[in-house]
Design a protein around this motif. Structure first.
Motif, short mmCIF file in Angstrom:
data_model
loop_
_atom_site.label_atom_id
_atom_site.label_comp_id
_atom_site.label_asym_id
_atom_site.label_seq_id
_atom_site.Cartn_x
_atom_site.Cartn_y
_atom_site.Cartn_z
N GLU A 4 -64.07 34.56 50.85
CA GLU A 4 -64.18 36.00 51.06
C GLU A 4 -65.09 36.30 52.25
N PHE A 50 -54.63 41.26 52.34
CA PHE A 50 -54.60 42.20 51.22
C PHE A 50 -55.02 43.58 51.71
N ALA A 52 -56.35 46.29 50.48
CA ALA A 52 -57.06 46.77 49.29
C ALA A 52 -57.12 48.29 49.25
N CYS A 55 -54.17 49.54 47.26
CA CYS A 55 -53.98 49.03 45.89
C CYS A 55 -54.31 50.14 44.91
N TRP A 68 -55.27 35.88 41.34
CA TRP A 68 -55.53 37.32 41.34
C TRP A 68 -56.21 37.73 40.05
N ASP A 71 -60.77 43.48 38.61
CA ASP A 71 -62.18 43.82 38.58
C ASP A 71 -62.35 44.96 37.57
N SER A 74 -64.03 48.27 39.22
CA SER A 74 -63.24 49.07 40.15
C SER A 74 -61.83 49.37 39.63
N MET A 76 -59.38 47.46 40.19
CA MET A 76 -58.49 46.91 41.21
C MET A 76 -58.46 45.39 41.10
N LYS A 78 -58.13 41.60 43.00
CA LYS A 78 -58.49 40.96 44.26
C LYS A 78 -58.26 39.47 44.11
N GLU A 80 -59.10 35.52 44.32
CA GLU A 80 -60.30 34.70 44.25
C GLU A 80 -60.51 33.98 45.58
N TYR A 82 -58.71 33.77 49.77
CA TYR A 82 -57.76 34.33 50.74
C TYR A 82 -56.99 33.24 51.49
N ILE A 108 -49.87 43.07 49.24
CA ILE A 108 -50.29 41.66 49.29
C ILE A 108 -49.32 40.96 50.23
#
Length: 133
Positions: A4, A50, A52, A55, A68, A71, A74, A76, A78, A80, A82, A108
């Motif tokens: 990330e 992504f 985001a 999303c 994937w 969260d 949030s 949403m 994300k 783990e 990229y 995505i």
């Protein structure tokens, strides 16, 4: 360094690109225009881009792919990571294809770092990156 952290801020990468155009522009936005370099291409030949900001938390990606996660704070999903290898390609392609956001285009995108071609969802059918910033 985590994947990330290696990706950097995608919007900042676009803003700092000399002539990076959006999906609807005259020039094609390449996946290599986004984020950081990541691990060596030989180790992780695929990259997830992504969107985001588009999303809406349907969670379809997390249902079909272990990479994937939702969260709780949030609401949403994300990834783990990229950057992925061959062993994780199929599940991330399923996540891209299952995403209902932005209708058939999804938010995505799985990209082959060796060729800069979008593998999934590839709504244009020509491998160009279908982000919509």
């Amino acid at each position: 360094m985590s994947d990330e952290a290696e990706t950097g801020d995608d919007e900042a990468a676009i803003d700092s690109g000399e002539e990076a155009a959006t999906d609807g522009g005259e020039e094609v936005l390449r996946a290599s225009d986004l984020g950081g370099e990541g691990p060596p291409v030989e180790e992780k030949p695929y990259k997830i881009v992504f969107e985001a900001n588009k999303c809406f938390g349907a969670g379809k990606c997390a249902e079909v792919a272990d990479n994937w996660v939702m969260d709780v704070v949030s609401g949403m999903a994300k990834p783990e990571t990229y950057y992925i290898g061959e062993e994780d390609l199929a599940e991330n392609v399923r996540a891209a294809e299952a995403c209902p956001a932005k209708k058939e285009a999804g938010v995505i995108h799985v990209v082959d770092r060796r060729t800069d071609e979008e593998i999934a969802p590839d709504p244009h059918g020509d491998g160009t990156l279908s982000v919509d910033w």
